[in-house]
Design a protein around this motif. Structure first.
Motif, short mmCIF file in Angstrom:
data_model
loop_
_atom_site.label_atom_id
_atom_site.label_comp_id
_atom_site.label_asym_id
_atom_site.label_seq_id
_atom_site.Cartn_x
_atom_site.Cartn_y
_atom_site.Cartn_z
N ILE A 284 0.85 -1.19 0.00
CA ILE A 284 0.00 0.00 0.00
C ILE A 284 0.89 1.23 0.00
CG2 ILE A 284 -1.79 1.28 1.23
CD1 ILE A 284 -2.64 -1.39 2.51
N LEU A 285 0.69 2.10 -0.98
CA LEU A 285 1.50 3.31 -1.11
C LEU A 285 0.59 4.54 -1.08
CD1 LEU A 285 3.88 1.93 -3.87
CD2 LEU A 285 4.38 2.15 -1.43
N THR A 286 1.17 5.73 -1.25
CA THR A 286 0.40 6.97 -1.13
C THR A 286 0.82 7.95 -2.20
OG1 THR A 286 0.14 6.67 1.27
CG2 THR A 286 -0.20 8.89 0.40
N GLY A 287 -0.17 8.56 -2.87
CA GLY A 287 0.13 9.62 -3.82
C GLY A 287 0.53 10.90 -3.11
N HIS A 288 1.39 11.68 -3.76
CA HIS A 288 1.89 12.93 -3.18
C HIS A 288 1.06 14.12 -3.66
CE1 HIS A 288 5.81 11.45 -1.50
NE2 HIS A 288 5.52 10.45 -2.32
N LYS A 289 0.91 15.08 -2.80
CA LYS A 289 0.20 16.31 -3.16
C LYS A 289 0.92 17.00 -4.32
CE LYS A 289 -1.51 20.65 -1.15
NZ LYS A 289 -1.59 21.47 0.09
N THR A 290 0.12 17.56 -5.24
CA THR A 290 0.68 18.25 -6.40
C THR A 290 0.96 19.70 -6.06
OG1 THR A 290 -0.55 16.81 -7.90
CG2 THR A 290 0.29 18.87 -8.81
N TYR A 291 2.20 20.13 -6.30
CA TYR A 291 2.59 21.53 -6.12
C TYR A 291 2.96 22.12 -7.49
CZ TYR A 291 2.88 20.43 -1.14
OH TYR A 291 2.58 20.04 0.16
N VAL A 292 2.80 23.42 -7.60
CA VAL A 292 3.04 24.12 -8.86
C VAL A 292 4.28 24.98 -8.74
CG1 VAL A 292 2.11 25.80 -10.50
CG2 VAL A 292 0.59 24.10 -9.46
N THR A 293 5.09 25.02 -9.80
CA THR A 293 6.26 25.88 -9.85
C THR A 293 6.35 26.50 -11.25
OG1 THR A 293 8.63 25.97 -9.29
CG2 THR A 293 7.89 24.10 -10.62
N ILE A 294 7.44 27.22 -11.52
CA ILE A 294 7.67 27.81 -12.84
C ILE A 294 8.62 26.91 -13.60
CG2 ILE A 294 8.48 29.82 -14.13
CD1 ILE A 294 5.88 30.26 -12.56
N GLY A 295 8.18 26.48 -14.79
CA GLY A 295 8.98 25.57 -15.59
C GLY A 295 10.01 26.27 -16.45
N ARG A 296 10.67 25.51 -17.30
CA ARG A 296 11.72 26.06 -18.17
C ARG A 296 11.18 27.07 -19.17
NH1 ARG A 296 16.76 23.76 -19.04
NH2 ARG A 296 17.33 22.09 -17.59
N ASP A 298 9.15 29.31 -18.46
CA ASP A 298 8.74 30.46 -17.65
C ASP A 298 7.22 30.55 -17.50
OD1 ASP A 298 11.35 31.34 -17.15
OD2 ASP A 298 11.42 32.40 -19.06
N LYS A 299 6.58 29.39 -17.43
CA LYS A 299 5.14 29.32 -17.19
C LYS A 299 4.88 28.33 -16.07
CE LYS A 299 3.80 30.40 -21.96
NZ LYS A 299 3.06 29.92 -23.17
N PRO A 300 3.77 28.49 -15.35
CA PRO A 300 3.47 27.57 -14.24
C PRO A 300 3.30 26.13 -14.73
CG PRO A 300 2.09 29.54 -14.12
CD PRO A 300 2.77 29.57 -15.46
N VAL A 301 3.89 25.19 -13.99
CA VAL A 301 3.74 23.77 -14.28
C VAL A 301 3.55 23.00 -12.97
CG1 VAL A 301 5.08 23.77 -16.41
CG2 VAL A 301 6.24 23.41 -14.25
N SER A 302 2.81 21.91 -13.06
CA SER A 302 2.68 21.02 -11.91
C SER A 302 3.88 20.09 -11.85
CB SER A 302 1.39 20.19 -12.04
OG SER A 302 0.25 21.02 -12.04
N MET A 303 4.44 19.94 -10.65
CA MET A 303 5.64 19.11 -10.49
C MET A 303 5.25 17.65 -10.25
SD MET A 303 8.26 21.38 -8.18
CE MET A 303 7.16 21.47 -6.77
N GLY A 304 5.85 16.75 -11.03
CA GLY A 304 5.65 15.33 -10.80
C GLY A 304 6.29 14.91 -9.49
N SER A 305 5.55 14.15 -8.69
CA SER A 305 6.04 13.68 -7.39
C SER A 305 5.53 12.26 -7.20
CB SER A 305 5.53 14.60 -6.28
OG SER A 305 6.15 14.32 -5.05
N TYR A 306 6.42 11.30 -6.95
CA TYR A 306 6.09 9.89 -7.12
C TYR A 306 6.31 9.07 -5.85
CZ TYR A 306 6.85 11.76 -11.75
OH TYR A 306 6.81 12.56 -12.87
N ASP A 307 5.50 8.01 -5.71
CA ASP A 307 5.77 7.02 -4.68
C ASP A 307 6.35 5.75 -5.28
OD1 ASP A 307 5.59 7.58 -1.95
OD2 ASP A 307 4.10 6.00 -1.63
N ILE A 308 6.24 5.61 -6.62
CA ILE A 308 6.87 4.50 -7.35
C ILE A 308 7.72 5.10 -8.46
CG2 ILE A 308 6.50 2.51 -8.84
CD1 ILE A 308 3.73 2.20 -7.56
N LEU A 309 8.98 4.68 -8.54
CA LEU A 309 9.84 5.11 -9.63
C LEU A 309 10.65 3.92 -10.13
CD1 LEU A 309 10.80 7.59 -11.27
CD2 LEU A 309 12.68 7.81 -9.65
N VAL A 310 10.65 3.72 -11.46
CA VAL A 310 11.42 2.64 -12.08
C VAL A 310 12.32 3.25 -13.14
CG1 VAL A 310 11.33 0.44 -13.30
CG2 VAL A 310 9.49 1.04 -11.71
N ASN A 311 13.62 3.09 -13.00
CA ASN A 311 14.59 3.67 -13.93
C ASN A 311 15.63 2.63 -14.33
OD1 ASN A 311 14.16 6.42 -14.60
ND2 ASN A 311 14.59 6.98 -12.48
#
Length: 527
Positions: A284-296, A298-311
């Protein structure tokens, strides 16, 4: 910028592991050491852990694992303990079976010395080998000229070629050409995880030995007290990082508390990289709250935030995995992200998203329910979705920021599609965008063949003037005439086979609102 952390963590974690294992924890007497060796089990309390939820136990936890690794002993947590883990720059290296049981672990991220240091690093005791004699590779090559002590993962890079040149609000200049594949000790490539690129040059190639014995990690109730940083791209890796092959994680729970008005994103509480044959189940895992920042851009973007990552991982399975928060709640980011991986599986999962950013080769989703972010992917091979309910904006969204490319086949069987979780929208099964004007570093393909069998589309809640669902969204609203030019052509699907596709609205499935772009697609209907 949005996923620069993916490149950063892969270069930092291996060196971190080496640094951590060089630390010594001689905190027990010779007599006690002998007792533990004879008993075959190490407990955190043996090395001074209090488990009272207040005292920082990370040094004792790390010491217990170091001793267990040295003497090949199992590690067990105390059932009723709550292990507080503060912000020290310390990582516990796991190389033996570990049973967290019903113990609680409280990870406090409010004041952290090194946000890139995992709490636990599951690491092979075997050393990697550089393969400097190999100077090039070909796609689908069957064998490489190498002799190894055992089967290995091969990680290869050509830094002179750039792929995944991202388009959109977070554009990038691309990432070095990368692949990871399996070979036996004679260099024969595993046909189920083939080489997918031509490498005319190689700037780095490494063999990572595959541990034959399965390492088991069971239980544990983990709670992260979220960081309170500004909402910027400073990714936190305070997690369980798996960098060893043949690992099973069973019965783990991860919760999140203390998310406030701002926060830096997370790179996966369960993070799997440079590994094959890893299974996460009954978790059992948990999703992270979405926060907004300024992207490359120079416009607002939602930041990806993960509880599962596969690389850079192969043959990774998630079985009976769910999340604590509502999979349709879009205030939480989609729970999973992946890059450069092959043969990913969701089976009996209830999660907010499946995602492949910088490509997956072969993926399967079965017996599962996916929420508001649905299926997002680019890649190659076969993508199979069966006996599942998909509640995203599209049944499958081919990521536009990486060219909406899938070189291969899509198969959808015995599924239910609830567009946008039941909100009033015009439904499209396959979504994406590619204008043909951007160089992504590779040729972009739509799936050559799409097979959809026994699909129920719940489009009962639809907007006024709704004409019925489409197979394809409007991938390029400018491509409506023969004179349209594509400097970087987007290769369109050749064949779609529909069998027993029904809609709640009673309206027939159409090809696309952009009839010109998809005019040559052969659609076969067998109702």
């Amino acid at each position: 910028m949005k996923h620069l952390f993916l490149l950063f963590i892969l270069s930092t974690t291996l060196s971190l592991a080496k640094a951590q294992t060089e630390r010594s924890f001689d905190s027990i007497s010779p007599e006690k050491a002998s007792q533990l060796i004879v008993g075959g089990t190490v407990r955190y309390a043996d090395f001074g852990a209090k488990g009272d939820g207040k005292t920082d136990d990370i040094n004792a936890i790390a010491a217990a694992h170091e001793f267990a690794n040295k003497h090949q002993l199992k590690v067990m947590a105390d059932e009723r303990a709550t292990y507080y883990i503060g912000g020290k720059d310390q990582t516990a290296i796991i190389q033996t079976d570990t049973d967290f049981g019903k113990a609680a672990f409280l990870i406090d991220d409010r004041t952290v010395e090194n946000r890139n240091a995992p709490i636990f690093l599951v690491k092979s005791s075997q050393e990697e080998t550089k393969l400097d004699s190999i100077s090039s590779l070909k796609r689908n090559q069957l064998k490489i000229d190498v002799s190894l002590p055992q089967a290995a993962l091969i990680a290869v890079t050509n830094s002179n070629v750039k792929h995944y040149i991202r388009f959109g609000l977070n554009p990038t200049n691309g990432s070095p050409q990368t692949d990871i594949f399996l070979v036996d000790k004679n260099g024969t490539v595993d046909s189920k995880a083939p080489i997918i690129w031509d490498f005319d040059q190689i700037t780095e190639i490494t063999a990572l030995p595959i541990d034959e014995k399965t390492l088991n990690i069971t239980g544990g109730i983990f709670t992260t007290i979220a960081n309170q940083e500004p909402s910027e791209y400073n990714y936190y890796q305070r997690n369980i990082s798996v960098q060893r092959s043949n690992v099973v994680i069973d019965g783990l729970e991860h919760h999140i508390s203390g998310e406030g008005q701002s926060g830096a994103p997370y790179s996966g509480f369960v993070s799997i990289s440079y590994a094959t044959n890893v299974t996460v189940k009954n978790t059992i895992l948990t999703g992270h709250k979405t926060y907004v920042t300024i992207g490359r851009a120079d416009k607002p973007v939602s930041m990806g935030s993960y509880d599962i990552l596969v690389n850079r991982a192969l043959n990774v399975s998630f079985i009976n995995v769910s999340q604590t928060n509502d999979i349709d709640d879009n205030t939480y980011w989609g729970i999973m992200g992946s890059n450069y991986s092959k043969n990913l599986l969701f089976d009996n999962c209830t999660l907010s998203r499946f995602d492949a950013h910088m490509g997956v080769a072969n993926a399967t989703i079965r017996n599962s329910t996916l929420g508001h972010m649905g299926i997002n992917a680019i890649g190659s091979g076969t993508f199979l979705v069966e006996n599942s309910e998909i509640r995203g904006r599209n049944l499958i969204n081919l990521r536009a920021d990486y060219g909406s490319t899938w070189k291969g086949e899509l198969i959808i069987r015995d599924c239910t599609f609830v567009p946008a979780g039941g909100r009033s929208v015009t439904a499209s099964l396959i979504g994406g965008h590619n204008s043909g004007q951007h160089d992504f570093g590779y040729t972009c393909y739509m799936p050559e063949k799409i097979t959809i069998e026994n699909l129920k589309i719940d489009d009962s809640n639809h907007p006024k003037g709704y004409e019925g669902p489409t197979i394809f969204g409007d991938f390029n609203s400018e491509n409506t005439r023969a004179s349209y030019k594509e400097p970087f052509p987007y290769l369109i699907t050749q064949e779609v086979n529909l069998k027993k596709v029904s809609t709640s609205s009673g309206k027939e499935v159409r090809v696309s609102d952009n009839e010109w772009m998809f005019r040559k697609v052969k659609v076969t209907r067998n109702e």
